[in-house]
Design a protein around this motif. Structure first.
Motif, PDB file in Angstrom:
ATOM      1  N   LEU A   1       1.358   2.963 -14.223  1.00 17.82           N
ATOM      2  CA  LEU A   1       0.261   3.922 -14.374  1.00 17.82           C
ATOM      3  C   LEU A   1       0.467   4.805 -15.598  1.00 17.82           C
ATOM      4  O   LEU A   1      -0.488   5.138 -16.312  1.00 17.82           O
ATOM      5  CB  LEU A   1       0.144   4.794 -13.118  1.00 17.82           C
ATOM      6  CG  LEU A   1      -0.548   4.179 -11.912  1.00 17.82           C
ATOM      7  CD1 LEU A   1      -0.474   5.131 -10.721  1.00 17.82           C
ATOM      8  CD2 LEU A   1      -2.006   3.853 -12.233  1.00 17.82           C
ATOM      9  N   SER A   2       1.699   5.199 -15.819  1.00 19.81           N
ATOM     10  CA  SER A   2       1.985   6.068 -16.958  1.00 19.81           C
ATOM     11  C   SER A   2       1.653   5.377 -18.279  1.00 19.81           C
ATOM     12  O   SER A   2       1.016   5.970 -19.164  1.00 19.81           O
ATOM     13  CB  SER A   2       3.470   6.484 -16.931  1.00 19.81           C
ATOM     14  OG  SER A   2       3.737   7.442 -17.933  1.00 19.81           O
ATOM     15  N   VAL A   3       2.060   4.114 -18.417  1.00 23.28           N
ATOM     16  CA  VAL A   3       1.751   3.368 -19.640  1.00 23.28           C
ATOM     17  C   VAL A   3       0.242   3.126 -19.753  1.00 23.28           C
ATOM     18  O   VAL A   3      -0.349   3.242 -20.836  1.00 23.28           O
ATOM     19  CB  VAL A   3       2.520   2.036 -19.660  1.00 23.28           C
ATOM     20  CG1 VAL A   3       2.073   1.174 -20.839  1.00 23.28           C
ATOM     21  CG2 VAL A   3       4.026   2.287 -19.730  1.00 23.28           C
ATOM     22  N   ALA A   4      -0.420   2.810 -18.629  1.00 25.48           N
ATOM     23  CA  ALA A   4      -1.853   2.525 -18.637  1.00 25.48           C
ATOM     24  C   ALA A   4      -2.687   3.744 -19.024  1.00 25.48           C
ATOM     25  O   ALA A   4      -3.786   3.599 -19.582  1.00 25.48           O
ATOM     26  CB  ALA A   4      -2.297   2.014 -17.265  1.00 25.48           C
ATOM     27  N   MET A   5      -2.170   4.940 -18.749  1.00 23.84           N
ATOM     28  CA  MET A   5      -2.915   6.164 -19.051  1.00 23.84           C
ATOM     29  C   MET A   5      -2.789   6.589 -20.511  1.00 23.84           C
ATOM     30  O   MET A   5      -3.495   7.490 -20.951  1.00 23.84           O
ATOM     31  CB  MET A   5      -2.428   7.298 -18.151  1.00 23.84           C
ATOM     32  CG  MET A   5      -2.908   7.210 -16.714  1.00 23.84           C
ATOM     33  SD  MET A   5      -4.714   7.315 -16.589  1.00 23.84           S
ATOM     34  CE  MET A   5      -4.990   9.001 -17.162  1.00 23.84           C
TER      35      MET A   5
ATOM     36  N   GLY B   1       0.814  -1.211   0.000  1.00 20.04           N
ATOM     37  CA  GLY B   1       0.000   0.000   0.000  1.00 20.04           C
ATOM     38  C   GLY B   1       0.844   1.257   0.000  1.00 20.04           C
ATOM     39  O   GLY B   1       0.531   2.233  -0.712  1.00 20.04           O
ATOM     40  N   ALA B   2       1.913   1.249   0.797  1.00 25.58           N
ATOM     41  CA  ALA B   2       2.802   2.413   0.844  1.00 25.58           C
ATOM     42  C   ALA B   2       3.456   2.651  -0.506  1.00 25.58           C
ATOM     43  O   ALA B   2       3.493   3.779  -1.010  1.00 25.58           O
ATOM     44  CB  ALA B   2       3.871   2.210   1.919  1.00 25.58           C
ATOM     45  N   GLY B   3       3.956   1.574  -1.114  1.00 27.68           N
ATOM     46  CA  GLY B   3       4.597   1.708  -2.416  1.00 27.68           C
ATOM     47  C   GLY B   3       3.627   2.180  -3.484  1.00 27.68           C
ATOM     48  O   GLY B   3       3.968   2.999  -4.340  1.00 27.68           O
ATOM     49  N   ALA B   4       2.395   1.671  -3.435  1.00 24.69           N
ATOM     50  CA  ALA B   4       1.388   2.074  -4.422  1.00 24.69           C
ATOM     51  C   ALA B   4       1.035   3.553  -4.270  1.00 24.69           C
ATOM     52  O   ALA B   4       0.917   4.280  -5.270  1.00 24.69           O
ATOM     53  CB  ALA B   4       0.137   1.218  -4.272  1.00 24.69           C
ATOM     54  N   ALA B   5       0.869   4.008  -3.030  1.00 23.65           N
ATOM     55  CA  ALA B   5       0.534   5.416  -2.795  1.00 23.65           C
ATOM     56  C   ALA B   5       1.655   6.334  -3.286  1.00 23.65           C
ATOM     57  O   ALA B   5       1.405   7.350  -3.955  1.00 23.65           O
ATOM     58  CB  ALA B   5       0.275   5.649  -1.310  1.00 23.65           C
ATOM     59  N   ILE B   6       2.884   5.981  -2.956  1.00 19.10           N
ATOM     60  CA  ILE B   6       4.020   6.787  -3.411  1.00 19.10           C
ATOM     61  C   ILE B   6       4.141   6.714  -4.932  1.00 19.10           C
ATOM     62  O   ILE B   6       4.482   7.704  -5.599  1.00 19.10           O
ATOM     63  CB  ILE B   6       5.319   6.321  -2.729  1.00 19.10           C
ATOM     64  CG1 ILE B   6       5.220   6.526  -1.215  1.00 19.10           C
ATOM     65  CG2 ILE B   6       6.526   7.090  -3.268  1.00 19.10           C
ATOM     66  CD1 ILE B   6       6.364   5.925  -0.433  1.00 19.10           C
ATOM     67  N   GLY B   7       3.855   5.539  -5.505  1.00 17.10           N
ATOM     68  CA  GLY B   7       3.924   5.387  -6.948  1.00 17.10           C
ATOM     69  C   GLY B   7       2.940   6.290  -7.679  1.00 17.10           C
ATOM     70  O   GLY B   7       3.243   6.813  -8.761  1.00 17.10           O
ATOM     71  N   VAL B   8       1.756   6.488  -7.099  1.00 11.54           N
ATOM     72  CA  VAL B   8       0.774   7.400  -7.702  1.00 11.54           C
ATOM     73  C   VAL B   8       1.328   8.820  -7.765  1.00 11.54           C
ATOM     74  O   VAL B   8       1.170   9.532  -8.770  1.00 11.54           O
ATOM     75  CB  VAL B   8      -0.546   7.366  -6.911  1.00 11.54           C
ATOM     76  CG1 VAL B   8      -1.486   8.473  -7.382  1.00 11.54           C
ATOM     77  CG2 VAL B   8      -1.224   6.002  -7.056  1.00 11.54           C
ATOM     78  N   THR B   9       1.992   9.262  -6.689  1.00  9.15           N
ATOM     79  CA  THR B   9       2.559  10.610  -6.698  1.00  9.15           C
ATOM     80  C   THR B   9       3.734  10.714  -7.673  1.00  9.15           C
ATOM     81  O   THR B   9       3.939  11.762  -8.285  1.00  9.15           O
ATOM     82  CB  THR B   9       3.011  11.021  -5.284  1.00  9.15           C
ATOM     83  OG1 THR B   9       4.035  10.122  -4.825  1.00  9.15           O
ATOM     84  CG2 THR B   9       1.853  11.001  -4.315  1.00  9.15           C
ATOM     85  N   ILE B  10       4.499   9.636  -7.794  1.00  2.86           N
ATOM     86  CA  ILE B  10       5.592   9.632  -8.779  1.00  2.86           C
ATOM     87  C   ILE B  10       5.024   9.805 -10.185  1.00  2.86           C
ATOM     88  O   ILE B  10       5.520  10.606 -10.989  1.00  2.86           O
ATOM     89  CB  ILE B  10       6.399   8.323  -8.689  1.00  2.86           C
ATOM     90  CG1 ILE B  10       7.256   8.323  -7.421  1.00  2.86           C
ATOM     91  CG2 ILE B  10       7.285   8.139  -9.919  1.00  2.86           C
ATOM     92  CD1 ILE B  10       8.044   7.040  -7.208  1.00  2.86           C
ATOM     93  N   PHE B  11       3.954   9.058 -10.481  1.00  2.00           N
ATOM     94  CA  PHE B  11       3.308   9.187 -11.788  1.00  2.00           C
ATOM     95  C   PHE B  11       2.827  10.617 -12.021  1.00  2.00           C
ATOM     96  O   PHE B  11       3.111  11.222 -13.052  1.00  2.00           O
ATOM     97  CB  PHE B  11       2.137   8.211 -11.882  1.00  2.00           C
ATOM     98  CG  PHE B  11       1.135   8.573 -12.939  1.00  2.00           C
ATOM     99  CD1 PHE B  11       1.454   8.466 -14.280  1.00  2.00           C
ATOM    100  CD2 PHE B  11      -0.128   9.040 -12.585  1.00  2.00           C
ATOM    101  CE1 PHE B  11       0.526   8.820 -15.264  1.00  2.00           C
ATOM    102  CE2 PHE B  11      -1.047   9.387 -13.550  1.00  2.00           C
ATOM    103  CZ  PHE B  11      -0.715   9.275 -14.894  1.00  2.00           C
ATOM    104  N   GLY B  12       2.089  11.175 -11.042  1.00  2.40           N
ATOM    105  CA  GLY B  12       1.563  12.523 -11.200  1.00  2.40           C
ATOM    106  C   GLY B  12       2.661  13.553 -11.367  1.00  2.40           C
ATOM    107  O   GLY B  12       2.585  14.439 -12.226  1.00  2.40           O
ATOM    108  N   GLY B  13       3.708  13.454 -10.539  1.00  2.00           N
ATOM    109  CA  GLY B  13       4.771  14.448 -10.585  1.00  2.00           C
ATOM    110  C   GLY B  13       5.564  14.415 -11.867  1.00  2.00           C
ATOM    111  O   GLY B  13       5.719  15.439 -12.548  1.00  2.00           O
TER     112      GLY B  13
END
Length: 308
Positions: free
Chosen positions: A199-203, A76-88
């Motif tokens: 996430l980046s590829v999926a978007m 969960g921690a990695g996924a949450a941080i990964g979302v911010t990495i994608f957004g940033g």
């Protein structure tokens, strides 16, 4: 017995760990130009996806022996941080399609003074006076950097997207601090990099980004930056065992300076007032990290730098 008086030694001395951080900071500055050139030959989401999937794959290889112990909390921690990495980094990369690499580097540095404001909003932890001073300096620098020719603040689409990306990067730092010491660093690093890249590829189909024609330039840049991101993270983890977060952040403040230097060598030319604005942003980054410290203690609210 006569004792000779030692003469004081002048100059700045750096430990091997600090020199390592200076080196990775210089690498960070160079990445802005590499990304700026690469996205001229391929879509930004594909580039970010390949970059972080490559970084995640290399990290998984390095930490393969510990991955079997992955817990739900770490996932969960990695996924949450990964979302911010994608957004940033997705927004930053899109912005680099239309703005110079040196401008992007200085705007991105605004994530540091943003962190205490985000902590205030999320955890009701009021910023210290130094943080407010840093925000003020950084905002003044933003005004000059974004629109040095007029009295107003006129931002291009690329600059707006880059500014939004700094909020995501600041959120990444806050999340890293929230989970620090309670999860395995290696396992979380692997998850966050793979989630950010995935996430980046999926978007891509969601926003209508097509797969570009093959180019060795963007492929080599994406994989190379992925390897660099992995190496930088390992170096940071090693060096910051002995370098204080405040000292490290002051070193990281040189990132946009390196980006500006590399960008100028590549042909970027910032107007005089914009250069002053860039200097104010760097000053705001440094000032926002100045805080009194009790000898032998480490403040819990020290901010760790963002993963690159």
């Amino acid at each position: 017995m006569l004792h000779t008086r030692r003469r004081p030694r002048w100059g700045v001395r750096f430990s091997p760990q600090e020199l390592a951080l200076v080196a990775v900071t210089a690498v960070w500055g160079t990445t802005f130009l590499i990304v700026h050139l690469a996205v001229q030959h391929g879509g930004p989401l594909l580039f970010v996806g390949l970059r972080f999937l490559a970084a995640g794959a290399i990290s998984a290889l390095i930490f393969r022996r510990t991955l079997t112990g992955l817990t739900r909390r770490e996932l969960g921690a990695g996924a949450a941080i990964g979302v911010t990495i994608f957004g940033g980094y997705a927004l930053q990369t899109v912005g680099l399609q239309t703005i110079p690499s040196s401008t992007s580097a200085f705007l991105t540095a605004l994530y540091v003074p943003l962190v205490p404001l985000l902590q205030w909003a999320a955890f009701r932890r009021a910023p210290k006076p130094a943080a407010w001073a840093g925000v003020a300096l950084a905002f003044a620098g933003l005004v000059l950097l974004a629109d040095p020719g007029s009295a107003g603040l006129t931002l291009s689409t690329g600059e707006v997207l880059t500014l939004i990306s700094t909020v995501a990067i600041a959120a990444e730092i806050v999340l890293i601090g929230l989970f620090a010491g309670t999860v395995d660093l290696g396992r979380v690093t692997v998850v966050q990099l793979l989630v950010g890249g995935g996430l980046s590829v999926a978007m891509m189909p969601v926003v209508g980004e097509a797969v570009p024609s093959f180019s060795w330039l963007w492929l080599a840049a994406a994989i190379g930056l992925g390897a660099a991101s992995c190496l930088i993270q390992i170096t940071m983890n090693w060096a910051q065992q002995s370098v204080s977060p405040t000292r490290a952040t002051v070193i990281y403040a040189g990132e946009p300076v390196w980006g500006g230097i590399v960008g100028r060598l590549a042909g970027d030319r910032l107007p005089g007032l914009a250069v002053v604005g860039a200097a104010l942003i760097v000053a705001g980054v440094v000032v926002s990290e100045l805080k009194p410290r009790t000898q032998g203690t480490r403040r819990r609210d020290d901010v760790e730098p963002a993963h690159r």
